[in-house]
Scaffold this motif. Structure first.
Motif, mmCIF file in Angstrom:
data_model
loop_
_atom_site.group_PDB
_atom_site.id
_atom_site.type_symbol
_atom_site.label_atom_id
_atom_site.label_comp_id
_atom_site.label_asym_id
_atom_site.label_seq_id
_atom_site.Cartn_x
_atom_site.Cartn_y
_atom_site.Cartn_z
ATOM 1 N N ILE A 100 -15.548 -2.709 22.977
ATOM 2 C CA ILE A 100 -16.950 -2.890 22.595
ATOM 3 C C ILE A 100 -17.157 -4.338 22.152
ATOM 4 O O ILE A 100 -16.431 -4.856 21.292
ATOM 5 C CB ILE A 100 -17.362 -1.949 21.446
ATOM 6 N N PHE A 101 -18.151 -4.993 22.763
ATOM 7 C CA PHE A 101 -18.589 -6.297 22.291
ATOM 8 C C PHE A 101 -19.592 -6.087 21.159
ATOM 9 O O PHE A 101 -20.573 -5.369 21.335
ATOM 10 C CB PHE A 101 -19.268 -7.092 23.409
ATOM 11 N N VAL A 102 -19.337 -6.704 20.022
ATOM 12 C CA VAL A 102 -20.211 -6.545 18.863
ATOM 13 C C VAL A 102 -20.780 -7.908 18.492
ATOM 14 O O VAL A 102 -20.031 -8.875 18.297
ATOM 15 C CB VAL A 102 -19.450 -5.948 17.663
ATOM 16 N N ASN A 103 -22.095 -7.974 18.408
ATOM 17 C CA ASN A 103 -22.761 -9.235 18.106
ATOM 18 C C ASN A 103 -22.617 -9.556 16.615
ATOM 19 O O ASN A 103 -23.550 -9.444 15.831
ATOM 20 C CB ASN A 103 -24.243 -9.148 18.489
ATOM 21 N N GLN A 104 -21.414 -9.956 16.244
ATOM 22 C CA GLN A 104 -21.106 -10.349 14.877
ATOM 23 C C GLN A 104 -20.247 -11.606 14.933
ATOM 24 O O GLN A 104 -19.460 -11.791 15.871
ATOM 25 C CB GLN A 104 -20.328 -9.241 14.158
ATOM 26 N N GLN A 105 -20.382 -12.442 13.930
ATOM 27 C CA GLN A 105 -19.544 -13.630 13.817
ATOM 28 C C GLN A 105 -18.975 -13.687 12.408
ATOM 29 O O GLN A 105 -19.718 -13.574 11.425
ATOM 30 C CB GLN A 105 -20.348 -14.891 14.127
ATOM 31 N N ILE A 162 -18.646 -11.099 19.365
ATOM 32 C CA ILE A 162 -19.364 -12.126 20.125
ATOM 33 C C ILE A 162 -20.497 -12.602 19.223
ATOM 34 O O ILE A 162 -20.685 -12.091 18.128
ATOM 35 C CB ILE A 162 -19.907 -11.579 21.463
ATOM 36 N N GLY A 163 -21.265 -13.538 19.651
ATOM 37 C CA GLY A 163 -22.391 -13.953 18.815
ATOM 38 C C GLY A 163 -22.936 -15.307 19.220
ATOM 39 O O GLY A 163 -22.257 -16.119 19.839
ATOM 40 N N GLY A 164 -24.196 -15.502 18.871
ATOM 41 C CA GLY A 164 -24.841 -16.779 19.134
ATOM 42 C C GLY A 164 -25.209 -16.999 20.581
ATOM 43 O O GLY A 164 -25.572 -18.116 20.973
ATOM 44 N N PHE A 165 -25.142 -15.934 21.409
ATOM 45 C CA PHE A 165 -25.437 -16.079 22.834
ATOM 46 C C PHE A 165 -26.826 -16.661 23.089
ATOM 47 O O PHE A 165 -27.021 -17.446 23.997
ATOM 48 C CB PHE A 165 -25.362 -14.711 23.524
ATOM 49 N N HIS A 166 -27.760 -16.209 22.286
ATOM 50 C CA HIS A 166 -29.156 -16.524 22.584
ATOM 51 C C HIS A 166 -29.607 -17.873 22.027
ATOM 52 O O HIS A 166 -30.706 -18.332 22.337
ATOM 53 C CB HIS A 166 -30.062 -15.437 22.013
ATOM 54 N N VAL A 167 -28.791 -18.492 21.185
ATOM 55 C CA VAL A 167 -29.197 -19.765 20.574
ATOM 56 C C VAL A 167 -29.218 -20.842 21.652
ATOM 57 O O VAL A 167 -28.213 -21.112 22.307
ATOM 58 C CB VAL A 167 -28.242 -20.167 19.438
ATOM 59 N N SER A 168 -30.365 -21.454 21.834
ATOM 60 C CA SER A 168 -30.560 -22.406 22.934
ATOM 61 C C SER A 168 -29.823 -23.711 22.668
ATOM 62 O O SER A 168 -29.860 -24.255 21.559
ATOM 63 C CB SER A 168 -32.049 -22.708 23.123
ATOM 64 N N GLU A 169 -29.148 -24.210 23.695
ATOM 65 C CA GLU A 169 -28.499 -25.516 23.596
ATOM 66 C C GLU A 169 -29.520 -26.634 23.751
ATOM 67 O O GLU A 169 -29.406 -27.696 23.148
ATOM 68 C CB GLU A 169 -27.414 -25.624 24.671
#
Length: 530
Positions: free
Chosen positions: A246-251, A267-274
């Protein structure tokens, strides 16, 4: 053509084809909430770039016609039935078990609607001829889709947009920690109860939720899946406990540390725009001229500022009117009644661009995980007004790190709000601690997205990940965390204590009777002597 150009062309073609190892992946993400979907979307698009073919069920399709081998089944119609009223109104009035029941009817309705979608029916029909190498599945309130593992004989990777709920942790064998701060299934508010009783209350509610989920919620979804699939399906709980990972959106730096199984991958921070899109010229000018600083307030996409009661809204307005700062307020109605001159109300706000502006002093928000990640990535101190879900947990963690203050949204008072804003805006320690936190969050052994891709392809290569399976998930509930041993020792202790008390009581009675007899004899002898 020169040799070096031929080599270059062949290299580019090979990289584009990814050596012909592309897998076919089915992604099922039914939750009608953009804050969920942005997490899943980043992963599926990157998998597609790596040469994998995807079929994705989502209520928020990207609708990019330039994508190849990327088919979307549009579930946007699920938003039409998403009328849950104001989350603010039910805050603190019902516990997590009842909230889950609150979602039950909607979950079953959505599941039936998705299974009935013509394009999806063609996909899972017994004679469809469709095959998949992997199923990516949102682990939230749609367990019926676990049945796709049986239909396509494919491994499953779960993906969660927030920390795992208790029922999911139980299924996969993760330790159940009812009173741990990482458990967002606890009561939404801390009412100051005596700690042992609060922990007992959390324990009872956690196991009530697990019992309800397995005895009522899962059977309903089992029936839905079997009705549509037309095949006999193993118990959904058994399918769930055998998912690959399971991928969990936590850092780690912004989450409460807790023991997790090796098949839970953060996982985490996927959506933060570069790269951030520029603000409009008018808004850019206003913020640039706010030399004293400005405040930004948004309650997110699921909780909205127009849900606030008039009394509460007036407290915000009164507090903002006393500030020397501009205030950007994401307010969804056309008009904000009694709006002060220093407040700019906007129905939609380019949040990441706002957070990136150097004049921003404080971000007032609802505690959403994606907003938390964005704030940390731009080092903006916070005031949290949590409403539901994991928001209390997220805000509590930020407070514990010294980068935020927490207020109760159902009881906001202007003086408390003013004090919180002034404290954060004037105390440079909040900003400095947030800068330190950002550095900590950015320091990773491997990029989160790269890590997720590696694990995904690992599961595809090995047709699952049974080596990560925990035997704890195969044990009955009473053996987990040695609860049967604790019960046995407690029973022995109680039996021994009661036996000792009985023996002590009988001994005391015997001694008293003996003393009474001796005393009686002594008195009798004295009388005869006289």
């Amino acid at each position: 053509m020169p040799l070096h150009l031929i080599v270059l062309v062949l290299t580019l073609i090979a990289s584009d084809l990814h050596c012909g190892n592309g897998a076919r992946i089915l992604g099922v993400f039914p939750m009608p909430s953009i804050s969920h979907q942005v997490i899943f979307r980043k992963l599926t698009l990157e998998l597609n770039k790596r040469g994998h073919e995807l079929v994705v069920l989502t209520p928020d399709p990207v609708n990019d016609t330039t994508l190849k081998n990327y088919k979307e089944i549009d579930l946007h119609f699920l938003y039409d039935s998403l009328d849950l009223g104001s989350h603010i109104d039910i805050r603190g009035k019902i516990d997590f078990v009842d909230i889950f029941k609150y979602y039950e009817a909607l979950s079953c309705f959505h599941t039936n609607e998705v299974f009935n979608h013509p394009e999806f029916r063609k996909l899972y029909a017994p004679n469809s001829g469709e095959n998949f190498d992997l199923i990516l599945l949102e682990t939230f309130v749609y367990p019926a889709f676990l049945s796709l593992a049986e239909r396509f004989k494919a491994p499953i990777i779960g993906i969660a947009s927030a920390g795992l709920q208790m029922s999911v942790q139980y299924d996969i064998g993760n330790p159940i920690l009812p009173s741990h701060p990482s458990n967002w299934n606890k009561d939404m508010r801390d009412f100051g109860a005596w700690v042992p009783w609060e922990r007992l209350d959390n324990f009872i509610k956690a196991w009530r939720h697990i019992y309800y989920y397995r005895t009522e919620f899962l059977p309903k979804h089992q029936a839905i899946a079997e009705k549509h699939m037309g095949i006999e399906i193993p118990h959904l709980g058994d399918i769930h406990k055998n998912i690959s990972l399971i991928f969990v959106n936590q850092q780690g730096p912004i989450s409460f540390a807790r023991p997790n199984l090796p098949n839970i991958i953060e996982i985490g921070g996927f959506h933060v725009s570069e790269s951030i899109k520029p603000l409009s010229m008018d808004l850019q000018k206003i913020l640039d001229n706010a030399t004293q600083g400005f405040i930004y307030m948004s309650l997110g996409s699921n909780v909205k500022s127009n849900m606030l009661k008039e009394e509460t809204r007036n407290e915000f307005i009164a507090a903002f009117s006393e500030l020397p700062y501009k205030v950007i307020w994401k307010f969804e109605d056309e008009v904000l009644p009694k709006k002060p001159d220093n407040v700019i109300a906007m129905k939609w706000v380019p949040q990441q661009a706002i957070l990136a502006h150097p004049n921003l002093k404080v971000f007032i928000y609802q505690g959403g995980l994606q907003s938390t990640e964005e704030a940390v990535s731009h080092a903006v101190p916070l005031i949290g007004l949590p409403v539901f879900g994991d928001q209390d947990m997220n805000v509590d963690k930020m407070v514990s790190l010294g980068v935020a203050k927490k207020l109760e949204i159902t009881a906001v008072k202007r003086d408390d709000l003013l004090e919180a804003i002034r404290t954060i805006a004037l105390d440079k320690g909040y900003k400095q601690r947030m800068l330190t936190l950002r550095s900590l969050l950015n320091e990773k052994l491997r990029d989160s997205l790269e890590n997720a891709i590696w694990w995904t392809e690992h599961v595809i290569r090995h047709r699952g990940a049974p080596h990560l399976h925990s035997s704890t998930s195969d044990e009955p509930w009473y053996q987990r965390q040695d609860m049967d041993i604790v019960a046995f020792i407690s029973a022995i202790f109680v039996i021994t204590l009661i036996s000792s008390l009985v023996i002590l009581y009988k001994s005391l009675i015997y001694c008293l009777n003996a003393l009474t007899r001796n005393f009686t004899r002594s008195v009798g002898k004295d009388k005869k002597g006289n």
